[in-house]
Every structure is written in structure tokens, then in C-alpha cells.
Scaffold this active site. Structure first.
Site, mmCIF file in Angstrom:
data_model
loop_
_atom_site.group_PDB
_atom_site.id
_atom_site.type_symbol
_atom_site.label_atom_id
_atom_site.label_comp_id
_atom_site.label_asym_id
_atom_site.label_seq_id
_atom_site.Cartn_x
_atom_site.Cartn_y
_atom_site.Cartn_z
ATOM 1 N N GLU A 44 15.489 -13.417 -12.239
ATOM 2 C CA GLU A 44 16.335 -12.607 -12.913
ATOM 3 C C GLU A 44 15.307 -11.997 -14.243
ATOM 4 O OE1 GLU A 44 19.660 -14.801 -15.276
ATOM 5 O OE2 GLU A 44 20.221 -12.721 -15.921
ATOM 6 N N ARG A 271 13.658 -28.908 -9.883
ATOM 7 C CA ARG A 271 12.937 -28.238 -10.636
ATOM 8 C C ARG A 271 11.907 -28.744 -11.542
ATOM 9 N NH1 ARG A 271 14.855 -24.862 -14.668
ATOM 10 N NH2 ARG A 271 16.450 -24.058 -13.390
ATOM 11 N N LYS A 281 14.088 -19.851 -20.250
ATOM 12 C CA LYS A 281 13.544 -18.359 -20.895
ATOM 13 C C LYS A 281 14.327 -18.093 -22.276
ATOM 14 C CE LYS A 281 14.395 -16.613 -16.674
ATOM 15 N NZ LYS A 281 14.675 -15.694 -15.623
HETATM 16 P P1 ATP Z 1 15.368 -20.640 -16.713
HETATM 17 O O1 ATP Z 1 16.464 -21.397 -16.592
HETATM 18 O O2 ATP Z 1 14.096 -21.188 -17.288
HETATM 19 O O3 ATP Z 1 15.786 -19.333 -17.615
HETATM 20 P P2 ATP Z 1 16.120 -19.532 -14.378
HETATM 21 O O4 ATP Z 1 16.347 -20.485 -13.233
HETATM 22 O O5 ATP Z 1 17.397 -19.237 -15.111
HETATM 23 O O6 ATP Z 1 15.035 -20.102 -15.389
HETATM 24 P P3 ATP Z 1 15.544 -17.229 -12.788
HETATM 25 O O7 ATP Z 1 14.870 -16.031 -12.990
HETATM 26 O O8 ATP Z 1 16.989 -17.465 -12.425
HETATM 27 O O9 ATP Z 1 15.141 -18.280 -13.828
HETATM 28 O O10 ATP Z 1 14.753 -18.172 -11.505
HETATM 29 C C1 ATP Z 1 14.068 -17.599 -10.585
HETATM 30 C C2 ATP Z 1 13.721 -18.633 -9.460
HETATM 31 O O11 ATP Z 1 12.734 -19.616 -10.107
HETATM 32 C C3 ATP Z 1 15.089 -19.377 -9.103
HETATM 33 O O12 ATP Z 1 14.931 -19.869 -7.741
HETATM 34 C C4 ATP Z 1 14.875 -20.890 -9.637
HETATM 35 O O13 ATP Z 1 15.459 -21.878 -9.235
HETATM 36 C C5 ATP Z 1 13.509 -20.977 -9.944
HETATM 37 N N1 ATP Z 1 12.912 -21.817 -11.094
HETATM 38 C C6 ATP Z 1 13.479 -21.568 -12.430
HETATM 39 N N2 ATP Z 1 12.996 -22.429 -13.208
HETATM 40 C C7 ATP Z 1 12.246 -23.494 -12.379
HETATM 41 C C8 ATP Z 1 11.688 -24.510 -12.677
HETATM 42 N N3 ATP Z 1 11.629 -25.408 -13.705
HETATM 43 N N4 ATP Z 1 11.104 -25.338 -11.644
HETATM 44 C C9 ATP Z 1 11.166 -24.657 -10.216
HETATM 45 N N5 ATP Z 1 11.955 -23.664 -10.069
HETATM 46 C C10 ATP Z 1 12.193 -22.968 -10.968
HETATM 47 MG MG MG Z 2 18.912 -17.650 -14.384
#
Ligand code: ATP
Ligand code: MG
Length: 569
Positions: A44, A271, A281
């Protein structure tokens, strides 16, 4: 947030059998999806990527490499109020820098807004979606609990015509945000809360970075994601464990597409969590916005751009992701494993130089004034092909202040009055006089050198107990060095109920040393160039460097002082 336990440290980490590979192999054996393997990375664009995303990137692109498949980059841009083009560009840069290529397969969920809208219309016509006129709070109060069924909305059974009319008017911008939502009509008593008539569309009246003001309604993640996977031909949709409970809904939507040529499969993995590190983020944005760090690429940030600026290499991050492995169980990885990965890579590749961070002047009283000579030094003992360089030696040198003690205790083997030590690549020197100012501060040492020990070896076999690094005062480059420490003092800054995570920020996470002296070899170094300062650690050239002054970041110290004593040096 739950307390995290079972910390994994260096020695415990092994390459675990990768259960995702096994599932893909199974699918291939069964001849599914015409034996295609196609993954995607779906960020995102609401912030910069962090080390957790790096793990997901390595996993998705790694699978494609392993199975001769492809990986798409898809921006999940369904929430215009938080997303920006700056983030899109930074995400692309970071993925490329890590060494991965989506080729011509760059997509945006917003590319599918028309198709998704049509799909929603189809669901309404099939009697599988309805407009709810209640606000989010009221709807939440009707959701029930996992053990108690929810209550059906009074609007659940309105006619298809009425639903179509209301949904089109939602799209036309006739209603206020929060006044209406489109919901899937599934099952208000499902044991899976996500199946209790989830939202499909909500009203958001914000400018979208790609579709402008065309849309007043935006699809929910769960509604957009699986269909985007389908339309792109994704075969394995890999996501983190929290989406496991969303999987029945993912499948339900795919079922409603009523197209059967193939089927994407959602697979979840744990994760990445790191101790002493905050990785959301939203929280990182808070640190940036409130000025707790200098930006998304501050070298203390766990972002990919922060790690890059700090001196991490793509190889080290990919190796780290490999070492961490893929599991189905949430755990916390010790941040020292990340530090180990960069040390391991730079040990093999980094140019060695000598640099003095906390200088103490040494005058070699028996060395002729105004003269100097060049001595041979090894560029990298791990890699002979990197060759040798010349290091200038002269009458006035700097050594590290910590390498001298006027009254050394028993276990201190470095320089002291009357003692002899080796200067690396140079000579044996003996300290004869300690010069002080009027406050009793040591200002310089007077030493003599033994010309017979050139190169650092004594022909008579005389042994010394220490070898010190040094630079020649008149030849050294004066630089600024920035020493970093962990951004948080606490292992789990988000794990304290009712206490803001910023309370656990380490006030000493940045220490600036304005007057450090490095051997002249570094004078033409460019931003991001790596060095090992002998005995001290790995450093790289910061982007703030100018023609007049080079600025170095300490990527990582050679020894891990924190893990042993929890004390900062
Ligand atoms: P955050 O919670 O840190 O804001 P997010 O999951 O909202 O991260 P996205 O942009 O939606 O961020 O994530 C893009 C991809 O990265 C998704 O497939 C998500 O599952 C993966 N991802 C995000 N954080 C992690 C993590 N800590 N370990 C492994 N994969 C991750
Ligand atoms: Mg997200």
C-alpha cells in the site's frame, strides 16, 4: 498488543524447510493452473518500505526465481486519504535496489476500479450485496461475537432495484462519507466474523493520486485484493498470518467471479518481527512527521532506504531474509542477526582503512621533521585480489585516545608510559613523555620509533602486546563521523499497554563526532562507499557529504557491545 516471546538469535537460526515451496510443488505436481507460478508483491503506498517488507519481497520474487515463474508489483491504492506518489516512487526504488525486477508487470489496484465496480453491480443483481444506510458504529454493534451470532441489518433485504439505485448514487457522490456502505450478503451467524456481511465499498471523498476525483466510493482491501490477483493471473497469493481468517472471504469473492479457468491460492506466513524495532508504517510515519528522526531514510530507521543510507547492502538484506526463513509461527528475531548479516558481507568486500575517531597526538621525536614515507597496507585480508595501498607515515600522528592510559591497570595492554606497541603496517613505538595542559589534560605523547621494525615486525623477535591504528596528522582527512545506536531502548516498544512507544526511544541513538581523522585513501570516496575502519567497525559515506567535508555513518561496530553488557560505549 501481545507480548512477544521466543526470541531467535544467531546461533538458533537455521534455514527451515520452506512450507510454501512444498505447497507450490504439490500444486505443480497436480498440474494446477497450467503449471504456472505467478506471485505478486502488493504494497500500500502509504509509507516507505521496511525490513519486514523486504522479507516479503525476497519471498515473492524468490519463489518466482525458484520455479521459473513471474512476480508482479501491484500498488494496493484503495485508500486515497493516506496515499501519495512519493511513496510509490520510493517503493519502486527500494525493490530495484534490493535486486528484483517486475519487468513490465507494474499494476495498481486503481487500474481495476471500473471492473470492481461492475463486479459489485453483478453481486447486487445476484442478490449477494446490499446498501446499508447505517453508520459504521451501528453496524459494528450488530456484528455479534465469535460465539454469538450477529443481527441482520434492517436494510439487508431491500430490493435489487433499490440497491442498484442507491449504489449508483453513492458512486455519483450524492451521499456523505459514512452514511452508506455496500455490504456482501453472506452470513450474519458465520463463526468467521469476516463472513458476517463484510463491507465492499465505502464513500471517501478524497483526491486519488491516479484516478483524481472520478471516484467517490472506494473498494475495501478484502474485496479488491483477490479479484486483482485473479485478473492478473496470480497463482499463489502470499500474505502474512493475520489474513488467514480472511481466506474464506477471499475464496468467496473468487467463487462469485464465476470464471473457472484457474484459481489463485492464498498462503499465509509469519510476519517478520525484530526486537528493539518498530515496524508499522503508521508508527514510522509518526516518527518522521514529529521530527524524532530526520526522515524516512534516517540511518536509524528500519526502512529499506534507512538501511541503505546506513550502509547495508542488498546482499546482506537478502541473506538476512534467507536466514530468517519462512514459518507459520509468529516469533521475534534478534536485531543482532541483521547486524551479523551486514558484518558478514562487508567483511568479505569492504576496503580497510585506518581512521581515528577520538584523536590523541603522538610526536615521534626521533623521526626527522618535515619528512614522510609511504608504507604498504593490505586492502582486505579476506580478498587478496583487492591488493595493497600506500599509507603515509610522518613525525606527527594521531592515535585513539582510548588506546593510551597513563596508569594502566593490569589487563590494559595498549600504550602507557615506558611501553612499546606496534603501529599497524608501520613501526614499534615507545612512549617516553606525557604532555599535559594547565588543566592536567593530556595533549600529546612523545614517543620514539625503532626504524628496524619497519612494516611492523621486529628483526630480533621482540614481542609487543598491542597493535594500534593511527593516521599521519598532515596527511589525514578531517571528517565527521556519526555513530548510531538502537532507536529504542526497549525490546518491545509497542508491548506496553497505555504507554506511548516513543517513551522508549533511546536518547543516545545518534552521536556526532565532528573531528575524526581518516587516512587520505578516503578523500575521493563517494556517497554510500563502504569501508572498514580497522579495529572500529564498518562505515559508509553519508549523502550529507560535501566537497569540503566527508561525513561517515557507522554501519555497525566490529564487536557487539550491546548484546554482551547492554551498556552503550
Ligand atoms: P505495516 O503493518 O508495517 O504498515 P502493511 O502490512 O500494512 O505493513 P502493506 O503495504 O500492506 O504493509 O504490505 C505489503 C506486503 O508486505 C504485504 O503482503 C504484507 O503482508 C507484507 N508485509 C508487511 N509487513 C511485513 C512483515 N513485518 N513481515 C513480512 N511481510 C510483511
Ligand atoms: Mg496495510
Amino acid at each position: 498488543m501481545a507480548e512477544k516471546s521466543n526470541i531467535t538469535n544467531n546461533s538458533e537460526v537455521q534455514k527451515k524447510a520452506n512450507f510454501i515451496d512444498l505447497q507450490i510443488e504439490e500444486d505443480l505436481k497436480a498440474g494446477k493452473n497450467n503449471n504456472r507460478v505467478h506471485t505478486r508483491f502488493p504494497p500500500e503506498p502509504n509509507g516507505y518500505l521496511h525490513i519486514g517488507h523486504a522479507k516479503s519481497i525476497c519471498l515473492n520474487f524468490g519463489i518466482a526465481e525458484k520455479f521459473g515463474g513471474k512476480t508482479n508489483l501491484r500498488f494496493d491504492d484503495t485508500n486515497p486519504s493516506k496515499e501519495e506518489t512519493e511513496y510509490v516512487e520510493s517503493i519502486k526504488d527500494d525493490i530495484r535496489w534490493l535486486g528484483f525486477d517486475w519487468e513490465d508487470r507494474l499494476y495498481f489496484t486503481s487500474d481495476y476500479f471500473d471492473k470492481l465496480f461492475e463486479f459489485a453491480i453483478q453481486l447486487i443483481k445476484d442478490g449477494k450485496a446490499y446498501v446499508d444506510d447505517q453508520d459504521a458504529e451501528t453496524i459494528a454493534s450488530q456484528k455479534g461475537t465469535p460465539t454469538r451470532p450477529g443481527t441482520e441489518s434492517p436494510f439487508r433485504n431491500r430490493s435489487v432495484e433499490e440497491n442498484l439505485d442507491l449504489f449508483r448514487r453513492m458512486a455519483a457522490g450524492e451521499f456523505d462519507e459514512g452514511s452508506h456502505v455496500l455490504r456482501a450478503k453472506i452470513d450474519m451467524s458465520s463463526p468467521n466474523m469476516h463472513m458476517r456481511d463484510p463491507f465492499i465499498y465505502r464513500i471517501i471523498k478524497a483526491h486519488h493520486h491516479r484516478t483524481g476525483d472520478k471516484w467517490k466510493i472506494y473498494p475495501m482491501y478484502d474485496f479488491a485484493h483477490g479479484q486483482s490477483d485473479y485478473w492478473e493471473g496470480i497463482t499463489h497469493s502470499i500474505c502474512t498470518l493475520e489474513f488467514e481468517v480472511h481466506r474464506p472471504l477471499y475464496n468467496w469473492f473468487i467463487d462469485q467471479l464465476q470464471e473457472t479457468d484457474y484459481r489463485p491460492r492464498q498462503i499465509e506466513f509469519a510476519r517478520l518481527n525484530l526486537n528493539y524495532t518498530v515496524m508499522s508504517k503508521r508508527k514510522l510515519l509518526e516518527l518522521v512527521k514529529d521530527g524524532h528522526v530526520k526522515g524516512w531514510d534516517d540511518p536509524r530507521m528500519p526502512t529499506i532506504s534507512g538501511l541503505r543510507r546506513r550502509g547495508y547492502t542488498p546482499e546482506s538484506i537478502r541473506n538476512f531474509a534467507d536466514k530468517v526463513g519462512v514459518t507459520k509461527v509468529d516469533g521475534v528475531i534478534d536485531v543482532s542477526l541483521l547486524e551479523f548479516s551486514i558484518k558478514e558481507h562487508l567483511n568479505k568486500t569492504a576496503q580497510r582503512v585506518m581512521g581515528v575517531l577520538n584523536p590523541l597526538k603522538v610526536v615521534i621525536t626521533n623521526y626527522p621533521e618535515g619528512e614522510s614515507e609511504e608504507l604498504d597496507a593490505v586492502n582486505n585480508p579476506e580478498d587478496e585480489s583487492m591488493g595493497k595501498r600506500k599509507v603515509p607515515f610522518s613525525r606527527e600522528l594521531f592515535i585513539e585516545r582510548d588506546d593510551f592510559m597513563e596508569n594502566p591497570p593490569r589487563k590494559f595492554f595498549r600504550l602507557g608510559p615506558g611501553r612499546e606497541v606496534r603501529l599497524r603496517y608501520a613501526y614499534y613505538i615507545t612512549c617516553n613523555d606525557v604532555i599535559k595542559d594547565e588543566n592536567g589534560e593530556i595533549t600529546e605523547l612523545h614517543c620514539t620509533y625503532d626504524p628496524a621494525t619497519k612494516g611492523g615486525n621486529s628483526p630480533d623477535g621482540r614481542k609487543v602486546k598491542a597493535t594500534l591504528h593511527w593516521v599521519s596528522v598532515n596527511h589525514a582527512v578531517q571528517t565527521e563521523v556519526r555513530l548510531y545506536d538502537r532507536l529504542f531502548n526497549d525490546e518491545n516498544p509497542l508491548g506496553h499497554k497505555g504507554v506511548d512507544f516513543k517513551e522508549f526511544m533511546n536518547p543516545e541513538s545518534l552521536k556526532v563526532l565532528p573531528n575524526c581523522f581518516i587516512e587520505p585513501f578516503v578523500k575521493d570516496a563517494k556517497p554510500l562507499d563502504h569501508f572498514q575502519f580497522e579495529r572500529l567497525g564498518y562505515f559508509n559515506v553519508d549523502l550529507d557529504s560535501t566537497k569540503e567535508k566527508i561525513v561517515f555513518n557507522r554501519t555497525v561496530a566490529l564487536r557487539d557491545s550491546w548484546a554482551k553488557s547492554q551498556k552503550r560505549n
